[in-house]
Design a protein around this motif. Structure first.
Motif, mmCIF file in Angstrom:
data_model
loop_
_atom_site.group_PDB
_atom_site.id
_atom_site.type_symbol
_atom_site.label_atom_id
_atom_site.label_comp_id
_atom_site.label_asym_id
_atom_site.label_seq_id
_atom_site.Cartn_x
_atom_site.Cartn_y
_atom_site.Cartn_z
ATOM 1 N N ALA A 94 0.771 -1.082 -0.024
ATOM 2 C CA ALA A 94 -0.059 0.094 0.032
ATOM 3 C C ALA A 94 0.805 1.228 0.014
ATOM 4 C CB ALA A 94 -1.040 0.022 1.135
ATOM 5 N N VAL A 95 2.028 1.058 0.527
ATOM 6 C CA VAL A 95 2.872 2.299 0.600
ATOM 7 C C VAL A 95 3.075 2.899 -0.935
ATOM 8 C CG1 VAL A 95 5.139 3.296 1.209
ATOM 9 C CG2 VAL A 95 3.888 1.666 2.695
ATOM 10 N N ASP A 96 3.838 2.068 -1.550
ATOM 11 C CA ASP A 96 3.917 2.148 -3.197
ATOM 12 C C ASP A 96 2.742 2.728 -3.851
ATOM 13 O OD1 ASP A 96 6.736 1.880 -3.317
ATOM 14 O OD2 ASP A 96 6.477 -0.432 -3.838
ATOM 15 N N ALA A 97 1.753 2.199 -3.726
ATOM 16 C CA ALA A 97 0.318 2.434 -4.139
ATOM 17 C C ALA A 97 -0.015 3.916 -4.126
ATOM 18 C CB ALA A 97 -0.779 1.398 -3.613
ATOM 19 N N ILE A 98 -0.037 4.241 -2.741
ATOM 20 C CA ILE A 98 -0.245 5.706 -2.346
ATOM 21 C C ILE A 98 0.677 6.845 -2.615
ATOM 22 C CG2 ILE A 98 -0.899 6.963 -0.439
ATOM 23 C CD1 ILE A 98 -2.111 4.496 1.255
ATOM 24 N N ILE A 99 1.934 6.359 -2.527
ATOM 25 C CA ILE A 99 2.806 7.740 -2.948
ATOM 26 C C ILE A 99 3.064 7.691 -4.476
ATOM 27 C CG2 ILE A 99 4.263 7.267 -0.686
ATOM 28 C CD1 ILE A 99 6.186 6.401 -3.618
ATOM 29 N N SER A 100 2.555 6.698 -5.134
ATOM 30 C CA SER A 100 2.454 6.978 -6.661
ATOM 31 C C SER A 100 1.472 7.612 -7.243
ATOM 32 C CB SER A 100 2.631 5.493 -7.230
ATOM 33 O OG SER A 100 3.693 4.653 -6.782
ATOM 34 N N ARG A 101 0.315 8.137 -6.310
ATOM 35 C CA ARG A 101 -0.688 8.861 -6.925
ATOM 36 C C ARG A 101 0.165 10.324 -7.441
ATOM 37 N NH1 ARG A 101 -6.074 7.518 -5.423
ATOM 38 N NH2 ARG A 101 -6.523 9.856 -5.790
ATOM 39 N N PRO A 102 -0.302 10.779 -8.513
ATOM 40 C CA PRO A 102 0.056 12.043 -9.305
ATOM 41 C C PRO A 102 0.013 13.051 -8.371
ATOM 42 C CG PRO A 102 -1.833 11.226 -10.344
ATOM 43 C CD PRO A 102 -1.755 10.174 -9.590
ATOM 44 N N GLU A 103 -1.115 13.298 -7.578
ATOM 45 C CA GLU A 103 -1.054 14.436 -6.678
ATOM 46 C C GLU A 103 0.044 14.462 -5.509
ATOM 47 O OE1 GLU A 103 -4.572 11.877 -5.189
ATOM 48 O OE2 GLU A 103 -3.265 11.958 -7.072
#
Length: 448
Positions: A84-93
């Motif tokens: 989930a760490v990678d999934a969240i920090i990869s969000r464009p915003e």
């Protein structure tokens, strides 16, 4: 013309003539650079297609050994990172490293920074934190400079248990400054109180400690902090954040400034970076703390919002009057740490720390069963400990690498009198099978 790329000799000649170079060609552009400092050749290979470049890089990547079982530490650790760490920090915003100066356009990033600061303050037991620094070493340097600004004294006592990497950085960063450093002799155990007391005087601005120290030894520095406070000396402690799940926090020890390397909070090893430095302190020192600070406020309509506060951009471009040269913040790495801490939670961090400790203790017992290996037990340890081998560990480490095991860190690399010593770190990722595999491989390398 904005997309025009010169690709013929006539094009290059025309461009040179435009800037006033009619003879000598491109060589004329570099005449001011001594020949011994120039690149030997600009004969670059022909370009390749995207497919060819991708294939070439994949072949190069296969030469890296990335599937080792890691027992190395020394300040950087192989911890599990939830997907989930990678999934969240990869969000464009979120995917920007630039400082959010415009609050009206940056509320999400500013709130993330604010929440990160809150987590670091709670983790360390301190009252305030900044918006992060480059890594643990630069954070420690900034803390030392902060202490000098607060006390007006330029003598720093540094415990020998502080990471040699950090100490090297400290000396490099301050090489042109009038700062007196005194190092307390290194030890596999806890800080030497008597020797520290010997060097404390009215010229001392701060003492730098580390817990657990570089050799893995756990210490309670409350008595040193109390002793220094009576003398007007600030205490700085570098900490391993995961250990704070079960160890006494800097705030509980009455430490003035806490720093550390945040890599273990959800940041991969990544061949050496980028990493994350954190710094936290008491509220009374907040105006002397370097870097960005995000704060919560209320707008004219009573709505909660977030802004950068206290640290104006102009402050950091005032040359010698600037409080720090840290102008940006590691927002993406700080966001990783925030997401990781939010996912794992208070109880999860405690469970994680206990796992690391218990697995390290099991590893100690197993290694002590091997003829010739001495586990240093002068002090309690967290997840890292020192062993002494009957021979130089460099050859042994090479043999174990061939077996897929990164067995530890040879202390002789930094300490001339510790050529036979090795540092071993155990995280929650290491299984009982892997620990036994390490012990068996060490025994075979030593005696077969």
């Amino acid at each position: 013309m904005n997309n025009y790329i010169p690709n013929t000799k006539e094009d290059i000649k025309s461009m040179l003539e435009t800037i006033g170079i009619h003879q000598g060609g491109v060589e004329e552009l570099f005449k001011g650079i001594p020949k011994e400092l120039r690149a030997q050749s600009f004969n670059l290979p022909d370009g390749k297609s995207e497919l060819e470049v991708e294939r070439h890089l994949l072949e190069l990547g296969k030469k890296n050994v990335t599937d080792l079982i890691y027992f190395t530490g020394g300040g950087f650790y192989d911890h599990f990172i939830p997907s989930a760490v990678d999934a969240i920090i990869s969000r464009p915003e979120f995917y920007t490293a630039y400082t959010p100066y415009q609050p009206e356009a940056s509320q999400g990033t500013l709130q993330a920074i604010y929440e990160y600061q809150s987590c670091i303050a709670r983790l360390t037991g301190m009252e305030v934190s900044n918006a992060s620094l480059y890594d643990g070493g630069t954070a420690l340097y900034e803390a030392a400079m902060m202490a000098i600004r607060i006390t007006g004294k330029n003598k720093i006592i540094m415990d020998g248990g502080v990471s040699p990497i950090y100490r090297k950085m400290m000396y490099s960063y301050t090489s042109n400054l009038s700062i007196e450093f005194v190092e307390i002799p290194v030890s596999h155990g806890q800080s030497d109180r008597e020797k520290i007391k010997k060097y404390l005087d009215d010229k001392t601005g701060a003492i730098i400690l580390q817990n657990p120290n570089f050799f893995g030894a756990i210490d309670d520095h409350t008595d040193i902090a109390d002793m220094c406070k009576k003398l007007g000396i600030l205490t700085i402690e570098s900490v391993y954040p995961v250990s704070l799940g079960i160890l006494k926090s800097p705030g509980e020890m009455n430490i003035d400034i806490a720093t550390g390397e945040g890599q273990s909070l959800g940041i991969p090893l990544s061949f050496g970076g980028p990493y994350l430095g954190f710094i936290a302190t008491k509220k009374e020192f907040v105006r002397k703390m370097p870097g960005r600070i995000a704060g919560a406020t209320i707008d004219s309509l009573g709505r909660r919002g977030f802004v950068l506060t206290l640290q104006a951009r102009e402050q950091h471009i005032r040359r010698e009057k600037a409080m720090s040269n840290i102008c940006s913040n590691q927002a993406l790495c700080a966001l990783r740490a925030l997401v990781y801490m939010s996912l794992i939670g208070e109880n999860g961090l405690k469970d994680l720390a206990e796992l690391c400790y218990e697995k390290a203790e099991f590893t100690k017992k197993r290694l002590e069963e091997i003829k010739g290996i001495e586990v240093k037990r002068s002090s309690p340890t967290f997840n890292e400990f020192t062993i002494k081998l009957p021979k130089n560990p460099n050859e042994i480490l090479g043999k174990l690498i061939d077996k897929g095991i990164a067995a530890g860190f040879p202390l002789g690399r930094y300490y001339k009198d510790m050529q036979d010593y090795m540092l071993i770190a155990v995280t929650e990722k290491r299984t009982k099978h892997e620990i036994i595999l390490l012990a068996d491989a060490l025994e075979a390398a030593l005696w077969n």
